[in-house]
Design a protein around this motif. Structure first.
Motif, short mmCIF file in Angstrom:
data_model
loop_
_atom_site.label_atom_id
_atom_site.label_comp_id
_atom_site.label_asym_id
_atom_site.label_seq_id
_atom_site.Cartn_x
_atom_site.Cartn_y
_atom_site.Cartn_z
N LEU A 1 0.82 -1.21 0.00
CA LEU A 1 0.00 0.00 0.00
C LEU A 1 0.86 1.26 0.00
O LEU A 1 1.93 1.29 0.60
N PRO A 2 0.37 2.33 -0.66
CA PRO A 2 1.08 3.61 -0.58
C PRO A 2 1.04 4.17 0.84
O PRO A 2 0.20 3.79 1.66
N ALA A 3 1.91 5.13 1.12
CA ALA A 3 2.05 5.67 2.48
C ALA A 3 0.79 6.37 2.96
O ALA A 3 0.46 6.30 4.13
N ASN A 4 0.06 7.04 2.07
CA ASN A 4 -1.14 7.75 2.53
C ASN A 4 -2.23 6.78 2.97
O ASN A 4 -3.04 7.10 3.83
N PHE A 5 -2.27 5.58 2.42
CA PHE A 5 -3.23 4.57 2.90
C PHE A 5 -2.77 3.98 4.23
O PHE A 5 -3.58 3.65 5.08
N ARG A 6 -1.47 3.83 4.39
CA ARG A 6 -0.96 3.22 5.62
C ARG A 6 -1.24 4.09 6.85
O ARG A 6 -1.41 3.59 7.93
N ASN A 7 -1.27 5.39 6.67
CA ASN A 7 -1.44 6.29 7.80
C ASN A 7 -2.89 6.67 8.06
O ASN A 7 -3.17 7.39 9.01
N ALA A 8 -3.81 6.24 7.22
CA ALA A 8 -5.22 6.61 7.41
C ALA A 8 -5.80 5.83 8.58
O ALA A 8 -5.75 4.61 8.61
N LYS A 9 -6.34 6.56 9.54
CA LYS A 9 -6.94 5.94 10.72
C LYS A 9 -8.44 6.21 10.69
O LYS A 9 -8.89 7.28 10.30
N TYR A 10 -9.21 5.22 11.13
CA TYR A 10 -10.66 5.33 11.14
C TYR A 10 -11.19 5.05 12.54
O TYR A 10 -10.61 4.27 13.28
N HIS A 11 -12.30 5.71 12.85
CA HIS A 11 -12.99 5.50 14.12
C HIS A 11 -14.44 5.20 13.81
O HIS A 11 -15.06 5.87 12.98
N PHE A 12 -14.98 4.21 14.47
CA PHE A 12 -16.37 3.82 14.29
C PHE A 12 -17.00 3.79 15.68
O PHE A 12 -16.58 3.02 16.53
N THR A 13 -17.99 4.67 15.89
CA THR A 13 -18.61 4.76 17.20
C THR A 13 -20.09 4.46 17.10
O THR A 13 -20.79 5.03 16.26
N LEU A 14 -20.56 3.55 17.94
CA LEU A 14 -21.98 3.28 18.05
C LEU A 14 -22.51 4.09 19.22
O LEU A 14 -21.97 4.03 20.33
N ILE A 15 -23.57 4.87 18.96
CA ILE A 15 -24.13 5.69 20.04
C ILE A 15 -25.58 5.32 20.26
O ILE A 15 -26.26 4.82 19.36
N GLU A 16 -26.04 5.59 21.46
CA GLU A 16 -27.42 5.32 21.81
C GLU A 16 -28.25 6.52 21.38
O GLU A 16 -27.93 7.66 21.73
N LYS A 17 -29.31 6.26 20.63
CA LYS A 17 -30.15 7.34 20.13
C LYS A 17 -30.97 7.92 21.27
O LYS A 17 -31.56 7.19 22.07
N GLU A 18 -31.03 9.25 21.32
CA GLU A 18 -31.78 9.91 22.37
C GLU A 18 -33.25 9.91 21.98
O GLU A 18 -33.63 10.29 20.87
N VAL A 19 -34.11 9.46 22.90
CA VAL A 19 -35.55 9.42 22.65
C VAL A 19 -36.11 10.80 22.98
O VAL A 19 -35.87 11.33 24.06
N PRO A 20 -36.85 11.40 22.03
CA PRO A 20 -37.41 12.74 22.33
C PRO A 20 -38.44 12.63 23.44
O PRO A 20 -39.19 11.66 23.53
N PRO A 21 -38.49 13.65 24.33
CA PRO A 21 -39.46 13.61 25.43
C PRO A 21 -40.89 13.72 24.90
O PRO A 21 -41.13 14.26 23.82
N GLU A 22 -41.81 13.18 25.68
CA GLU A 22 -43.21 13.26 25.28
C GLU A 22 -43.66 14.71 25.33
O GLU A 22 -43.01 15.57 25.94
N SER A 23 -44.78 15.00 24.70
CA SER A 23 -45.22 16.39 24.57
C SER A 23 -45.49 17.05 25.91
O SER A 23 -45.34 18.26 26.06
N GLY A 24 -45.89 16.32 26.95
CA GLY A 24 -46.19 16.89 28.25
C GLY A 24 -44.96 17.15 29.09
O GLY A 24 -44.98 17.94 30.03
N ASP A 25 -43.83 16.48 28.80
CA ASP A 25 -42.62 16.65 29.59
C ASP A 25 -41.83 17.84 29.07
O ASP A 25 -41.58 17.97 27.87
N SER A 26 -41.45 18.69 29.97
CA SER A 26 -40.65 19.84 29.56
C SER A 26 -39.17 19.61 29.83
O SER A 26 -38.33 20.42 29.46
N GLU A 27 -38.85 18.49 30.53
CA GLU A 27 -37.45 18.19 30.82
C GLU A 27 -36.75 17.71 29.56
O GLU A 27 -37.28 16.92 28.80
N LYS A 28 -35.56 18.17 29.35
CA LYS A 28 -34.78 17.74 28.20
C LYS A 28 -33.46 17.17 28.71
O LYS A 28 -32.84 17.76 29.60
#
Length: 185
Positions: A130-157
């Protein structure tokens, strides 16, 4: 006299048939020698390479001043106990689970670690291709938990934001190797 002649003839027949059977057992096709040679090489070469690398690692440890790992007599005394526990555990697994589940687990285990072994073995070769620019490429893969929107009556965020579940770091070489080995399976 007739009986003695018959016994002698029978003994001669048995001796002659044993002699021909013995020569048949001694004769081997050339492919068997190839197989025996391969088995001998596959048994001796890894032991030789491992011993050589072990001695080199020991010399490096001595030169750098690191503490050399040794097995104490207590560790050696516990080996039969650990081995017995492992064998008893395997016995229980074989008795409790059916053959199909054990075979499925073993297939998955050897496939997974076989892919990893092949990927790590091919990594140095791919690095040189592989060429040098491919050798130095670093990747990050992050799985995150999706935030559930509050119900219409709840004002807390929620002010915490998304919560990371898993975070993977890898480079381009490992990505190519993993994909190519998985395709080969």
């Amino acid at each position: 006299e007739q009986l003695v002649k018959e016994v002698n003839a029978t003994v001669e027949n048995i001796t002659a048939s044993n002699a021909t059977n013995a020569t048949k057992l001694i004769e081997h096709p050339p492919s068997i020698y190839c197989a025996y040679s391969a088995l001998l090489l596959m048994a001796v070469v890894p032991i030789f390479i491992g011993s050589k690398r072990s001695v080199l690692a020991l010399l490096r440890q001595k030169d750098s001043g690191e503490k050399i790992e040794t097995i104490t007599s207590n560790d050696a005394a516990m080996f039969p106990v650990y081995g017995s526990c492992v064998l008893f555990g395997l016995f229980l697994v074989i008795k409790i689970f059916s053959k199909e589940y054990i075979n499925m687990l073993l297939k998955f285990y050897f496939s997974f670690f076989g892919v990893l072994a092949i990927a790590h073995t091919l990594n140095p070769m791919l690095r040189n291709l592989l060429p040098a620019n491919f050798r130095n490429a670093k990747y990050h893969f992050t799985l995150i938990e999706k935030e559930v929107p509050p119900e219409s009556g709840d004002s807390e965020k929620s002010e915490e934001g998304p919560k990371p579940i898993e975070h993977f770091k890898f480079d381009f070489e490992r990505k190519i190797l993993l994909v190519s080995v998985l395709v080969l399976l």
